[in-house]
Design a protein around this motif. Sequence first.
Motif, mmCIF file in Angstrom:
data_model
loop_
_atom_site.group_PDB
_atom_site.id
_atom_site.type_symbol
_atom_site.label_atom_id
_atom_site.label_comp_id
_atom_site.label_asym_id
_atom_site.label_seq_id
_atom_site.Cartn_x
_atom_site.Cartn_y
_atom_site.Cartn_z
ATOM 1 N N CYS A 1 21.587 52.763 26.569
ATOM 2 C CA CYS A 1 22.188 51.972 27.645
ATOM 3 C C CYS A 1 23.440 52.671 28.164
ATOM 4 O O CYS A 1 24.426 52.045 28.526
ATOM 5 N N GLY A 2 23.379 53.994 28.211
ATOM 6 C CA GLY A 2 24.451 54.774 28.829
ATOM 7 C C GLY A 2 24.357 54.665 30.342
ATOM 8 O O GLY A 2 23.546 53.896 30.872
ATOM 9 N N PRO A 3 25.166 55.438 31.041
ATOM 10 C CA PRO A 3 25.236 55.322 32.501
ATOM 11 C C PRO A 3 23.899 55.528 33.213
ATOM 12 O O PRO A 3 23.557 54.770 34.120
ATOM 13 N N GLN B 1 21.742 52.512 32.734
ATOM 14 C CA GLN B 1 22.187 51.356 33.530
ATOM 15 C C GLN B 1 21.592 51.433 34.933
ATOM 16 O O GLN B 1 21.175 50.418 35.501
ATOM 17 N N ASP C 1 19.851 49.638 22.605
ATOM 18 C CA ASP C 1 21.052 50.391 22.247
ATOM 19 C C ASP C 1 21.630 49.703 21.011
ATOM 20 O O ASP C 1 20.973 48.846 20.408
ATOM 21 N N ARG D 1 27.618 48.109 25.978
ATOM 22 C CA ARG D 1 26.538 48.711 26.774
ATOM 23 C C ARG D 1 25.366 47.738 26.924
ATOM 24 O O ARG D 1 24.752 47.637 27.991
ATOM 25 N N VAL E 1 29.464 50.680 37.002
ATOM 26 C CA VAL E 1 29.316 51.403 35.728
ATOM 27 C C VAL E 1 30.643 52.036 35.269
ATOM 28 O O VAL E 1 30.805 52.379 34.104
ATOM 29 N N THR F 1 34.126 52.498 33.831
ATOM 30 C CA THR F 1 35.027 51.750 32.929
ATOM 31 C C THR F 1 36.404 52.379 32.854
ATOM 32 O O THR F 1 37.354 51.728 32.431
ATOM 33 N N LYS G 1 32.439 57.077 22.080
ATOM 34 C CA LYS G 1 32.127 55.729 22.598
ATOM 35 C C LYS G 1 33.202 54.738 22.193
ATOM 36 O O LYS G 1 32.933 53.606 21.797
ATOM 37 N N ILE H 1 32.123 53.757 29.102
ATOM 38 C CA ILE H 1 30.763 54.007 29.587
ATOM 39 C C ILE H 1 30.774 55.094 30.662
ATOM 40 O O ILE H 1 29.981 56.027 30.608
ATOM 41 N N LYS H 2 31.691 55.011 31.615
ATOM 42 C CA LYS H 2 31.734 56.046 32.648
ATOM 43 C C LYS H 2 33.182 56.333 33.035
ATOM 44 O O LYS H 2 33.941 55.410 33.354
#
Lengths: 388, 187
Positions: free
Chosen positions: A194-196, A199, A217, A222, A357, A359, A377, A382-383
Amino acid sequence: MKAVTFQSTGNVAVETVPDPRIINPRDSIIQIISTCICGSDLHMYDGYIPTMRQGDILGHEFMGIVVETGSEVTNLQVGDRVVVPFAISCGQCFYCKRGEYSLCDNSNPNAGAAEEMYGYSPAGLFGYSNLFGGYAGGQAEYVRVPFSDVGCFKIPETLTDDQAVLLTDIFPTGYMAAENCDIQPGDTVAVWGCGPVAQFAIRSAYLLGAEQVIAIDRLPERLQMAREGGAETLNYEEVDVIDALKEMTGGRGPDSVMDAVGLEAHGTGVGYLYDRVAQATRMETDRPTVLRQVIQACRKGGNVSIPGVYGGIVDKIPMGAAFNKGLTLKMGQTHVHRYLAPLTEHILRGDIDPSFVITHRVPLDQAPEMYKTFRDKEDGCIKVVLKP
Amino acid sequence: MAQSKADTASQASLQSDNVSVPHEEGIHVVRSITVDRPVEELYRFWHTPTYMPTVFKNVESVDVIGDNRLRWVIKLPTDQKVELQVEVYTDVLNEVISWRSLPASEMQMAASVRFRPAPPNRGTEVQLTLEFVPPGGALSKAFLRLFEEAPQQYVGQFLREFKQVMETGEKATIEGQTSGRESEVAQ
């Protein structure tokens, strides 16, 4: 100018380096407004892409303003606000003409090395190691864009810088991953990671008509973001994912499965431990923990879509499952150029605002800390958007 | 070469009694590339002596010195130069051009480039064949370095750059770009 440079595994620095200049007639120089750290930058940061050299300027997600154009560039003006796809494409070879921009025949000056490794060379990429051309990246104040007449897209005024920079890679990458699922009415798509990119894959799968998206995930923030995009979620540390997917689909299994994780997968169980050891001892270069699971989880005749990056050799792929279930595997670096117009249209219509997305927004100077925060993490990261 | 008999359609051996690379001697390389341009354009490139030095950085000059005769100057990485007197011994319009060194040359060499249409909409297949006996003495080391002891790869790069120029108008390169390697101390 200031630029983020690779120093050694786990170590990047912000250095002052000479400004880039026009080298070829189709080059342009862009002053960067926004640039992101991508999950695939972490593969270099972590030492899994082997042809990095000390001093290489990183970064392949960037947008900015044209400040200089080469003598053959007629479709750009100084002052144009542009977004630049991460793959460098000539626009004139067999592949570019078919819209397969990341397979460009002519943009990798180091194609000989790539041919030895892969048989044929894919396109050159910004800031992505010598194997992909050794081009300086865009985590910097300025960048040289080769073939800029094909590689710079003017952005409508109503698109924000943050929205635009996500068009350089991850939104199109998530979208192409969903397209590769060949979604039919009633389909369930299961997305690992469930990374960028995931998403965007989740939201793109719905845009393309998926009935149900299930996202997998272990990180609560996420999984939460995935639910906000309409997905149901599974924490792989809490449930047996393959069993859970079977139950959630009435025993049929997901119609399409997606590995949005790639070569540094985390997992549980014997297979994951095997990969950690094999990768550490260089018996394999990539950890295909997720790839094995998606193949196992997919229904018969389904599609396996792989936006997660692989670079080298993997081990113990359940080929029998893939073969006997008649699966279709689709993968590859994203042909970003061909998605820019339609995805810009989706944003302008209000179907999606990709900036959800992001953060972290920080000055470029903080890149070294943010690489670490993103890799580990931490802090709900996340981004990350860097502002030169 | 400008006065060659290219317009005669039959495969013509223009001159046939000169030495080039003796049978089963020297280094022999064959490589092909498909270029998405019409054959006429590609043939014209190889047929026009002044074009070659504009694309291939190790070819310093090509001059016409007589009927079907050329002088090639090859520049080695050490800045030494090898001079070749070459005859064009086959020249068939849009099909093939062959060259071979004359005895006065500093090395023995034979080369040919063949053109063949690829399947529809795939451009033109270009096959380059190169045979040479590396020059002896001081030049030999430099010559081997030019080929980095991997003639296939060298010729591969040669052809890729040809394709890049024909298809895109320029050679993909990072020569001259900046990096942290030549950086001033971070401030």
